[in-house]
Structure formats: structure tokens, C-alpha cells
Design a protein around this motif. Structure first.
Motif, mmCIF file in Angstrom:
data_model
loop_
_atom_site.group_PDB
_atom_site.id
_atom_site.type_symbol
_atom_site.label_atom_id
_atom_site.label_comp_id
_atom_site.label_asym_id
_atom_site.label_seq_id
_atom_site.Cartn_x
_atom_site.Cartn_y
_atom_site.Cartn_z
ATOM 1 N N ILE A 71 -9.900 50.692 6.739
ATOM 2 C CA ILE A 71 -8.448 50.782 6.753
ATOM 3 C C ILE A 71 -7.925 49.409 7.151
ATOM 4 O O ILE A 71 -8.265 48.891 8.206
ATOM 5 N N ASP B 207 -2.739 49.183 4.705
ATOM 6 C CA ASP B 207 -2.895 50.631 4.575
ATOM 7 C C ASP B 207 -2.253 51.344 5.758
ATOM 8 O O ASP B 207 -1.542 52.330 5.585
ATOM 9 N N THR B 208 -2.506 50.842 6.937
ATOM 10 C CA THR B 208 -1.978 51.463 8.143
ATOM 11 C C THR B 208 -0.458 51.428 8.152
ATOM 12 O O THR B 208 0.188 52.443 8.419
ATOM 13 N N MET C 224 0.948 53.834 5.542
ATOM 14 C CA MET C 224 0.843 55.231 5.989
ATOM 15 C C MET C 224 1.876 55.531 7.075
ATOM 16 O O MET C 224 2.495 56.591 7.075
ATOM 17 N N GLN C 225 2.077 54.597 7.994
ATOM 18 C CA GLN C 225 3.058 54.798 9.058
ATOM 19 C C GLN C 225 4.464 54.900 8.479
ATOM 20 O O GLN C 225 5.269 55.720 8.925
ATOM 21 N N GLU D 113 5.247 55.911 5.436
ATOM 22 C CA GLU D 113 5.344 57.190 4.728
ATOM 23 C C GLU D 113 5.536 58.350 5.713
ATOM 24 O O GLU D 113 6.348 59.244 5.487
ATOM 25 N N ILE D 114 4.819 58.311 6.815
ATOM 26 C CA ILE D 114 4.962 59.352 7.842
ATOM 27 C C ILE D 114 6.375 59.325 8.423
ATOM 28 O O ILE D 114 6.993 60.379 8.614
#
Length: 90
Positions: free
Chosen positions: A45, A49-50, A53-54, A56-57
């Protein structure tokens, strides 16, 4: 030690080993993907990517808050339609 105890001991050792292996991969940020054919690939990761993803969350949490507010508030139908359209445009 009988054959049953040996089988249980082997299963326990393999299970503990898999748990330790999975914890180490998680600590190092390694993701294991599996395709439809059962082929496994591993990847790290990265920061991009992190952060993706954060983000999107965060966006999903905002949408959930809006939907919860829409569901619990006593609004007119036109106001609900406007709020739903605002969500679609995000």
C-alpha cells in the motif's frame, strides 16, 4: 500422544503461523489480491493508495450523514428531491 492429538497439534501450529503471517503483512502494509482463477498477488500500500482510500471513505461518510439527515428530518418531497440531486452531483 495419539494420532488425533497429533492432527490437532499440526492444525493449531499451522493456524497460529497463518495468524502471525497475516499480522506481519498488515503491519508492513502488504495487500494480497486473489483473482477469479485463485492466483494470488501481493502489493504494498503506497501513500497514494492510502490517501485515495481515505478520501473515498470521507466522501462516503459525508453521503451517509446526508442520507441519515434526509431519512430522519421531516422534509417536503421537493426538498428531498433537491437534496438527492445534490448528492448525485457530487
Amino acid at each position: 500422544m495419539g494420532p488425533f492429538e497429533m492432527v490437532v497439534a499440526i492444525i493449531a501450529i499451522v493456524t497460529i503461523g497463518k495468524i502471525i503471517q497475516t499480522k506481519q503483512k498488515a503491519k508492513l502494509g502488504i495487500i494480497e489480491d486473489e483473482d477469479m482463477m485463485g492466483n494470488k498477488t501481493q502489493r504494498m500500500i503506497g501513500n497514494s493508495d492510502t490517501s485515495a482510500m481515505q478520501e473515498e471513505i470521507r466522501a462516503l461518510k459525508e453521503r451517509i450523514q446526508v442520507l441519515e439527515r434526509i431519512a430522519t428530518d421531516n422534509n417536503s418531497a421537493t426538498d428531498l428531491n433537491r437534496q438527492i440531486e445534490e448528492l448525485r452531483n457530487r
